[in-house]
Design a protein around this motif. Sequence first.
Motif, mmCIF file in Angstrom:
data_model
loop_
_atom_site.group_PDB
_atom_site.id
_atom_site.type_symbol
_atom_site.label_atom_id
_atom_site.label_comp_id
_atom_site.label_asym_id
_atom_site.label_seq_id
_atom_site.Cartn_x
_atom_site.Cartn_y
_atom_site.Cartn_z
ATOM 1 N N HIS A 1 0.838 -1.210 0.000
ATOM 2 C CA HIS A 1 0.000 0.000 0.000
ATOM 3 C C HIS A 1 0.869 1.254 0.000
ATOM 4 O O HIS A 1 0.601 2.206 -0.753
ATOM 5 N N GLY B 1 2.374 1.935 -3.329
ATOM 6 C CA GLY B 1 1.413 2.539 -4.231
ATOM 7 C C GLY B 1 1.206 4.021 -3.957
ATOM 8 O O GLY B 1 1.036 4.822 -4.879
ATOM 9 N N ASP C 1 -3.783 -8.851 -4.255
ATOM 10 C CA ASP C 1 -4.709 -7.732 -4.459
ATOM 11 C C ASP C 1 -4.053 -6.407 -4.086
ATOM 12 O O ASP C 1 -4.239 -5.387 -4.764
ATOM 13 N N ALA C 2 -3.276 -6.423 -2.988
ATOM 14 C CA ALA C 2 -2.608 -5.188 -2.558
ATOM 15 C C ALA C 2 -1.606 -4.723 -3.609
ATOM 16 O O ALA C 2 -1.497 -3.518 -3.896
ATOM 17 N N THR D 1 -1.754 -5.400 -6.833
ATOM 18 C CA THR D 1 -2.524 -4.946 -7.995
ATOM 19 C C THR D 1 -3.042 -3.532 -7.776
ATOM 20 O O THR D 1 -3.002 -2.682 -8.682
ATOM 21 N N GLU D 2 -3.557 -3.258 -6.582
ATOM 22 C CA GLU D 2 -4.052 -1.915 -6.265
ATOM 23 C C GLU D 2 -2.920 -0.897 -6.299
ATOM 24 O O GLU D 2 -3.124 0.245 -6.738
ATOM 25 N N ALA E 1 -2.201 -0.023 -9.872
ATOM 26 C CA ALA E 1 -3.245 0.875 -10.383
ATOM 27 C C ALA E 1 -3.035 2.298 -9.871
ATOM 28 O O ALA E 1 -3.211 3.270 -10.610
ATOM 29 N N LYS E 2 -2.651 2.408 -8.617
ATOM 30 C CA LYS E 2 -2.422 3.729 -8.032
ATOM 31 C C LYS E 2 -1.267 4.441 -8.729
ATOM 32 O O LYS E 2 -1.356 5.641 -9.058
#
Length: 323
Positions: free
Chosen positions: A285, A288, A313-314, A316-317, A320-321
């Motif tokens: 996180h 990102g 998932d973290a 992938t996020e 994206a960020k």
Amino acid sequence: MTILSNEMETRVREWAGPIDRSLTLKYALPGHVQDATFKAFGESLAELSGCIRLKKESDVPVACPSLFIGPHIVYQALPLDQELAPFLAVLADMSAFADRIGTDVREQLAQLRVPALLKVYVTPHCPFCPATVMTLLGLAGLSENVWLTVIDGLLFPEVAEEDRISAAPTVILDNQFRWTGSVDAAELVRLMLNRDPAELSADALRGMVEDGDAEGVARLMADRKQIFPAFVELLIHPRWSVRLGAMVAFETLVEMAPETARQVVGPLLAAFPAVDETVKGDLLHVLGESGNREALPFLSKVVASESDAEINDAATEAIAKLN
């Protein structure tokens, strides 16, 4: 278990006589062999005084049984004999020893903006220890940024050995500077003010975060244009509450100084393989949020190789960020 002598019991009753309010004495027991002794001491004080209320702290990361006076004074020592009076005095009044600090030193101390972590090692029959402790209690009573821990080096020899203690009293500032014997308050405060913020310990930064000053931590790094090494320790800390506070500080830094925030990528990539699975998602996180696209190749590798759905998932996020 008898802890206090008859004479000390009398002193506690006499001290408590004029007090017409409840005083809270918090304590933490980490599973140490001395836990029962500390608990018995607190219970004796509460019973004898009638004004002391004990409160057990269950989520405080201490290695030794501890007694807490206010938010920033900790006794990892049993304040018996000549140490009892200073302990009781500051329990009743945090500023009990402020008059030991001269006006010029007070004025300098008022400029202190970041926590100064002081440890003082004492022994039960040391003739010079009470005076040193009272001086340090005076500083702690005048500034919320002075955090004091009083440690009995004989009661906790493993801790004293770790800090290379050979005599009492010994005062240690931020695990960097030390004095054996008497300590000069003016010299101590000058060092507090002249420290390099980049060299602050993880405990000092954690204290700021846990006191709700995440913005202060971010501002220190923004002013220095540097991610402090100790701050990375907070981001990978095993306790969720510490990591959360550090992430709040980091998000504030992103807003204040985005170029500085981008520096976090290198240290986090180096730390990532060794941290627990529960920490990895938080680090992803932060990557990102960093705004540093140099993290993208690493994040792509995590997505390609990670079988844990939450970590995947973290990552992938985070991609994206950054995109």
